[in-house]
Write a protein that holds these residues in place. Structure first.
Motif, PDB file in Angstrom:
ATOM      1  N   LEU A  74      15.427  27.730  42.531  1.00 26.49           N
ATOM      2  CA  LEU A  74      16.006  29.054  42.740  1.00 26.49           C
ATOM      3  C   LEU A  74      15.487  30.095  41.760  1.00 26.49           C
ATOM      4  O   LEU A  74      15.389  31.285  42.117  1.00 26.49           O
ATOM      5  CB  LEU A  74      17.533  28.976  42.643  1.00 26.49           C
ATOM      6  CG  LEU A  74      18.247  28.182  43.737  1.00 26.49           C
ATOM      7  CD1 LEU A  74      19.740  28.145  43.463  1.00 26.49           C
ATOM      8  CD2 LEU A  74      17.980  28.792  45.116  1.00 26.49           C
ATOM      9  N   PHE A  75      15.149  29.689  40.546  1.00 31.63           N
ATOM     10  CA  PHE A  75      14.792  30.658  39.512  1.00 31.63           C
ATOM     11  C   PHE A  75      13.345  30.549  39.032  1.00 31.63           C
ATOM     12  O   PHE A  75      12.926  31.324  38.182  1.00 31.63           O
ATOM     13  CB  PHE A  75      15.744  30.510  38.316  1.00 31.63           C
ATOM     14  CG  PHE A  75      17.185  30.672  38.689  1.00 31.63           C
ATOM     15  CD1 PHE A  75      17.695  31.908  39.051  1.00 31.63           C
ATOM     16  CD2 PHE A  75      18.050  29.581  38.713  1.00 31.63           C
ATOM     17  CE1 PHE A  75      19.021  32.057  39.403  1.00 31.63           C
ATOM     18  CE2 PHE A  75      19.374  29.718  39.064  1.00 31.63           C
ATOM     19  CZ  PHE A  75      19.872  30.968  39.416  1.00 31.63           C
ATOM     20  N   GLY A  76      12.594  29.597  39.561  1.00 25.71           N
ATOM     21  CA  GLY A  76      11.181  29.505  39.212  1.00 25.71           C
ATOM     22  C   GLY A  76      10.390  30.634  39.849  1.00 25.71           C
ATOM     23  O   GLY A  76      10.722  31.122  40.945  1.00 25.71           O
TER      24      GLY A  76
ATOM     25  N   PHE B 117      15.952  18.290  47.100  1.00 23.53           N
ATOM     26  CA  PHE B 117      16.673  17.967  45.864  1.00 23.53           C
ATOM     27  C   PHE B 117      17.113  16.507  45.804  1.00 23.53           C
ATOM     28  O   PHE B 117      17.258  15.944  44.727  1.00 23.53           O
ATOM     29  CB  PHE B 117      17.886  18.883  45.727  1.00 23.53           C
ATOM     30  CG  PHE B 117      17.575  20.324  46.029  1.00 23.53           C
ATOM     31  CD1 PHE B 117      16.781  21.061  45.168  1.00 23.53           C
ATOM     32  CD2 PHE B 117      18.051  20.937  47.181  1.00 23.53           C
ATOM     33  CE1 PHE B 117      16.488  22.393  45.441  1.00 23.53           C
ATOM     34  CE2 PHE B 117      17.761  22.256  47.466  1.00 23.53           C
ATOM     35  CZ  PHE B 117      16.973  22.986  46.597  1.00 23.53           C
TER      36      PHE B 117
ATOM     37  N   SER C  10      14.631  20.062  40.807  1.00 28.22           N
ATOM     38  CA  SER C  10      15.767  20.721  40.178  1.00 28.22           C
ATOM     39  C   SER C  10      16.163  21.970  40.976  1.00 28.22           C
ATOM     40  O   SER C  10      15.307  22.768  41.366  1.00 28.22           O
ATOM     41  CB  SER C  10      15.417  21.113  38.740  1.00 28.22           C
ATOM     42  OG  SER C  10      16.416  21.934  38.186  1.00 28.22           O
ATOM     43  N   VAL C  11      17.459  22.128  41.217  1.00 33.85           N
ATOM     44  CA  VAL C  11      17.954  23.288  41.951  1.00 33.85           C
ATOM     45  C   VAL C  11      17.649  24.579  41.193  1.00 33.85           C
ATOM     46  O   VAL C  11      17.224  25.590  41.777  1.00 33.85           O
ATOM     47  CB  VAL C  11      19.468  23.170  42.211  1.00 33.85           C
ATOM     48  CG1 VAL C  11      20.006  24.426  42.901  1.00 33.85           C
ATOM     49  CG2 VAL C  11      19.771  21.933  43.051  1.00 33.85           C
ATOM     50  N   SER C  12      17.861  24.548  39.882  1.00 33.89           N
ATOM     51  CA  SER C  12      17.600  25.742  39.078  1.00 33.89           C
ATOM     52  C   SER C  12      16.117  26.098  39.085  1.00 33.89           C
ATOM     53  O   SER C  12      15.746  27.278  39.142  1.00 33.89           O
ATOM     54  CB  SER C  12      18.086  25.524  37.639  1.00 33.89           C
ATOM     55  OG  SER C  12      17.411  24.428  37.040  1.00 33.89           O
ATOM     56  N   LYS C  13      15.247  25.090  39.046  1.00 34.85           N
ATOM     57  CA  LYS C  13      13.814  25.351  39.086  1.00 34.85           C
ATOM     58  C   LYS C  13      13.415  25.945  40.426  1.00 34.85           C
ATOM     59  O   LYS C  13      12.547  26.832  40.500  1.00 34.85           O
ATOM     60  CB  LYS C  13      13.036  24.054  38.832  1.00 34.85           C
ATOM     61  CG  LYS C  13      11.532  24.253  38.787  1.00 34.85           C
ATOM     62  CD  LYS C  13      10.813  22.940  38.508  1.00 34.85           C
ATOM     63  CE  LYS C  13       9.300  23.154  38.473  1.00 34.85           C
ATOM     64  NZ  LYS C  13       8.577  21.892  38.207  1.00 34.85           N
TER      65      LYS C  13
ATOM     66  N   LEU D  13      12.066  32.152  43.583  1.00 31.17           N
ATOM     67  CA  LEU D  13      12.622  33.442  43.163  1.00 31.17           C
ATOM     68  C   LEU D  13      11.811  34.633  43.669  1.00 31.17           C
ATOM     69  O   LEU D  13      12.404  35.635  44.095  1.00 31.17           O
ATOM     70  CB  LEU D  13      12.741  33.485  41.637  1.00 31.17           C
ATOM     71  CG  LEU D  13      13.413  34.744  41.064  1.00 31.17           C
ATOM     72  CD1 LEU D  13      14.821  34.887  41.589  1.00 31.17           C
ATOM     73  CD2 LEU D  13      13.405  34.698  39.536  1.00 31.17           C
TER      74      LEU D  13
ATOM     75  N   GLY E  28       8.895  27.446  42.841  1.00 32.22           N
ATOM     76  CA  GLY E  28       9.852  28.485  42.448  1.00 32.22           C
ATOM     77  C   GLY E  28       9.997  29.523  43.539  1.00 32.22           C
ATOM     78  O   GLY E  28       9.059  30.259  43.858  1.00 32.22           O
TER      79      GLY E  28
END
Length: 307
Positions: free
Chosen positions: A62-64, A51, A57-60, A84, A82
């Protein structure tokens, strides 16, 4: 008189031994603490490089849902990072294995401590110790030779998937949960049993409404401890889950876990590259989850002490 005073002031051998023992204990404590801090610092530093250095991106992350760090996606122009599907696979096999193992563990522990204390301990204790001592690779080989074909013949498909991983993990964590549950049941004071029977409760009422409720904090600790082991298991699950880094469509479709992807990929990447950094990020997630499990165990234990 001066000789007597000098002998009194002189440090005795027992005092020297006591000081030496304290020094060794303090040195060991400092060493263990330093090792833990260094491990956390190293893994977190390497994990955050994804990061900070690679600007992911942290969200990308964790949730990709697309995991393929070595291939650039033509649509986005970035590699698939991703995680996830891996997080979902790890949580799925861990939670399902704990759900299946808990009733068996509690039933076995009740049999060993409340129903057939002497005979149960004589028969079941060696079995539990044997299951604990079996290496992970043996569980994986048995799962590959027995569980996978059975799942394939019953449910179809390849047989590799979350269900096979759950069954293997169920057998692996069962002795851990059982042993800790036995200790929790044995820790219930004897007068709890005597008081329940004295007021007219049957044996099953005494077990269900008194013993199990009094041992609930210890049982919950056993379950969380078993989940912690299941979450970090790598080799056995890797052999039966299919290692397909995609969102699982069903329990019998191939999937992957954090540990399986990490163990397969960490030796095939170059240190400092994005492909290597994202694997360290997976290791950081595993480390933080282990910390969460330990904090949860301590919180449950503290709640039990307050009662």
């Amino acid at each position: 008189m001066d000789l007597i005073t000098e002998k009194i002031k002189k440090t005795s051998l027992s005092t020297k031994q006591d000081r030496f023992g304290k020094f060794i204990s303090a040195l060991a404590l400092i060493l263990i603490t330093a090792v833990v801090i260094l491990i956390f610092g190293f893994v977190i530093t390497r994990g955050l490089a994804t990061f900070t250095t690679n600007k992911v991106s942290v969200s990308k992350f964790l949730f990709g849902t697309n995991w393929n760090p070595s291939v650039v996606d033509p649509k986005t122009g970035q590699p698939g990072i991703g995680a996830l599907p891996l997080i979902t696979g790890s949580l799925a096999v861990t939670i399902l294995a704990a759900i299946i193992a808990t009733p068996f563990a509690i039933g076995t522990a009740v049999f060993m401590t409340e129903i057939a204390e002497k005979r149960g301990a004589r028969i079941m204790q060696p079995v539990i110790e044997l299951l604990v001592g079996i290496p992970s690779v043996v569980y994986g080989v048995i799962g590959l030779a027995v569980v996978v074909p059975a799942v394939r013949s019953i449910f179809g498909g390849t047989g590799l998937g979350i269900l096979s991983g759950t069954i293997v993990l169920f057998v692996m964590i069962l002795p851990t949960i059982t042993s800790m549950t036995v200790d929790a049941l044995k820790g219930v004071p004897r007068y709890y049993r005597e008081s329940a029977l004295a007021i007219g409760a049957t044996r099953w009422q005494m077990i269900y409404k008194v013993i199990l409720r009094a041992a609930t904090p210890g049982i919950l600790t056993a379950i969380v401890f078993g989940m912690a082991r299941a979450f970090g298991e790598a080799l056995a699950v890797q052999m039966v889950i299919g290692n397909a880094a995609k969102m699982p469509g069903s329990l019998v479709s191939p999937a992957a876990t954090l540990t399986s992807v990490l163990t397969m990929g960490i030796g095939n990447t170059v240190m400092g590259t994005l492909q290597n950094n994202v694997l360290w990020s997976l290791a950081m997630i595993l480390l933080l989850m282990s910390l969460v499990f330990n904090l949860l165990i301590r919180w449950i234990g503290r709640k039990g002490e307050l009662k």
